[in-house]
Scaffold this active site. Structure first.
Site, short mmCIF file in Angstrom:
data_model
loop_
_atom_site.label_atom_id
_atom_site.label_comp_id
_atom_site.label_asym_id
_atom_site.label_seq_id
_atom_site.Cartn_x
_atom_site.Cartn_y
_atom_site.Cartn_z
N HIS A 1 -4.16 25.65 -4.05
CA HIS A 1 -4.94 26.20 -2.93
C HIS A 1 -6.45 25.97 -3.07
O HIS A 1 -7.25 26.88 -2.82
CB HIS A 1 -4.64 27.69 -2.76
CG HIS A 1 -3.24 27.98 -2.32
ND1 HIS A 1 -2.48 27.11 -1.59
CD2 HIS A 1 -2.44 29.09 -2.52
CE1 HIS A 1 -1.29 27.65 -1.34
NE2 HIS A 1 -1.23 28.84 -1.90
N HIS B 1 -2.97 31.39 5.19
CA HIS B 1 -2.04 32.02 4.25
C HIS B 1 -1.71 33.46 4.64
O HIS B 1 -1.66 34.34 3.78
CB HIS B 1 -2.63 31.94 2.84
CG HIS B 1 -1.63 31.91 1.74
ND1 HIS B 1 -0.84 33.00 1.42
CD2 HIS B 1 -1.27 30.94 0.89
CE1 HIS B 1 -0.07 32.68 0.40
NE2 HIS B 1 -0.30 31.43 0.06
N GLU C 1 3.27 28.45 6.01
CA GLU C 1 2.02 27.70 5.91
C GLU C 1 2.25 26.28 6.39
O GLU C 1 2.91 25.49 5.71
CB GLU C 1 1.55 27.70 4.45
CG GLU C 1 1.36 29.09 3.87
CD GLU C 1 1.56 29.08 2.35
OE1 GLU C 1 0.78 28.42 1.66
OE2 GLU C 1 2.51 29.72 1.87
C1 BGC Z 1 2.52 29.12 -2.96
C2 BGC Z 1 3.00 30.03 -4.06
C3 BGC Z 1 1.83 30.83 -4.55
C4 BGC Z 1 1.28 31.62 -3.42
C5 BGC Z 1 0.06 32.38 -3.82
C6 BGC Z 1 2.01 29.99 -1.86
O1 BGC Z 1 1.54 29.20 -0.83
O2 BGC Z 1 3.51 28.26 -2.51
O3 BGC Z 1 3.60 29.30 -5.10
O4 BGC Z 1 2.17 31.66 -5.60
O5 BGC Z 1 0.94 30.79 -2.35
O6 BGC Z 1 -0.02 33.60 -3.27
#
Ligand code: BGC
Length: 360
Positions: free
Chosen positions: A114, A188, A325
């Protein structure tokens, strides 16, 4: 519900707190004609609340989050935020572009997740609210500097949130760069259509418009294969309760601690198309996700464990929210067979995702 108590269509702004560096941030509330509301802060472009009526017209907040900025500063697993420069993982935080190797910040074991240690979710964005167009709109801009988290190129990003009278929260993402760079922007939000903090999401019925998904290794990095969902717990082509197969003895579910995977959407190209539909039977709320993107990540709050206390003092237990997402596939910079995420100086990155709410 008392009709006179319905909030009026419009756009309001109020202070939301200060960052640890003392930078003030605001909360913008967009309200449509049906009393649907989206409150968004320019810290991380974060959707803080999303008020949606149920089949009786009763409003509830359907996203997880915090009442004030302090919660987000203290500990947030990306609740509601814009994710960038790259949504999801890049294996080992490394990729090669035009023959040169780039090393990114590693913030998920040895992977990059991310956008790194300080991704777009932790940036203060410039904000401008507007009612001039048809619908309440919040325009956020951010300049991600050359070298940030290991990425080359100054990336100028604009994210536009629009709340329509058809109960759609539309998100337009745009970016331009002065050097080639991977870009993969998403939001998210953790949804719970029964209302945030109301329980787990295992009873939500989900449809994902995808014949294939991208299987991962134990570090949640795609192997590169595009695998058929047929006969696997990943087959959501017909609406299925999320909890129906989640405990199956399945290697992929084991790696993810449940669902934490990317699906390859059935589509021709970059057209806006239906990616997923979620329905919550007790409230009657339904959410459809439309996108121009080729993929969607379903993450079911597998890492929530009751240690975070959110809005209205709700405790966020295991699987209390689900994220859908929209994105390009994880680790695309190192997977030549995946659609490219590289944006070049003479190109414009432009994608749109829409979350549309209704009742059934
Ligand atoms: C990911 C997860 C991650 C989470 C974080 C998601 O988009 O796929 O693996 O732990 O985001 O909060």
């Amino acid at each position: 519900m008392n009709i006179s108590a319905l909030p009026e269509r419009g756009l309001a702004r109020k202070p939301f707190g200060r960052t640890t560096d003392g930078v003030p941030v605001d909360l913008y509330t967009l309200t449509n004609s049906n009393a649907m509301q989206a409150a968004i802060t320019n810290y991380g472009g974060t959707v803080v609340t999303l008020i949606v009526p149920d089949r009786q017209g009763r409003p509830a907040d359907v996203v997880l989050g915090y009442e004030s900025l302090d919660g987000y500063l203290a500990d947030s697993p990306y609740f509601g935020s814009i994710i960038g420069r790259y949504g999801n993982r890049i294996g080992k935080g490394r990729f090669t572009l035009d023959g040169k190797e780039y090393t990114l910040a590693q913030n998920d074991n040895d992977n990059h997740l991310h956008g790194g240690i300080k991704g777009f979710d932790k940036a203060v964005w410039q904000a401008k609210g507007s009612l001039a167009g048809k619908d309440p709109t919040l325009v956020l801009t951010y300049l991600s500097k050359d070298g940030e988290e290991g990425y080359q190129g100054n990336l100028a990003v604009t994210v536009r949130y629009v709340l329509t009278d058809d109960n759609e929260l539309v998100i337009h993402y745009e970016a331009t760069t002065d050097k080639p760079t991977p870009v993969n922007l998403t939001n998210h939000s953790y949804f719970n259509l029964a209302g945030q903090g109301a329980g787990d999401i295992l009873g939500h019925e989900l449809m994902i418009n995808a014949d294939r998904f991208t299987p991962v290794d134990e570090g949640l990095i795609p192997t590169g294969e595009l695998r058929s969902v047929t006969g696997t717990p990943m087959d959501f082509r017909k609406p299925t309760a999320i909890g129906a197969r989640i405990n199956r003895d399945d290697e992929q579910l084991c790696f993810g601690g449940g669902y934490d995977h990317n699906w390859v959407l059935n589509k021709r190209g970059r057209e806006m198309s239906l990616a997923a539909r979620v329905y919550e039977p007790s409230s009657g709320r339904m959410m459809e996700v439309f996108t121009t993107e080729p993929g969607i990540q379903l993450y079911c709050g597998n890492f929530l464990d009751g240690s975070l206390v959110g809005k209205a003092s709700k405790v966020y237990e295991h699987r209390y929210g689900l994220c859908l997402e929209t994105q390009h596939f994880p680790d695309s910079p190192s997977k030549p067979n995946f659609p490219s995420t590289i944006v070049k100086p003479d190109e414009k990155y432009s994608t749109t995702t829409m979350y549309k709410f209704s009742i059934k």
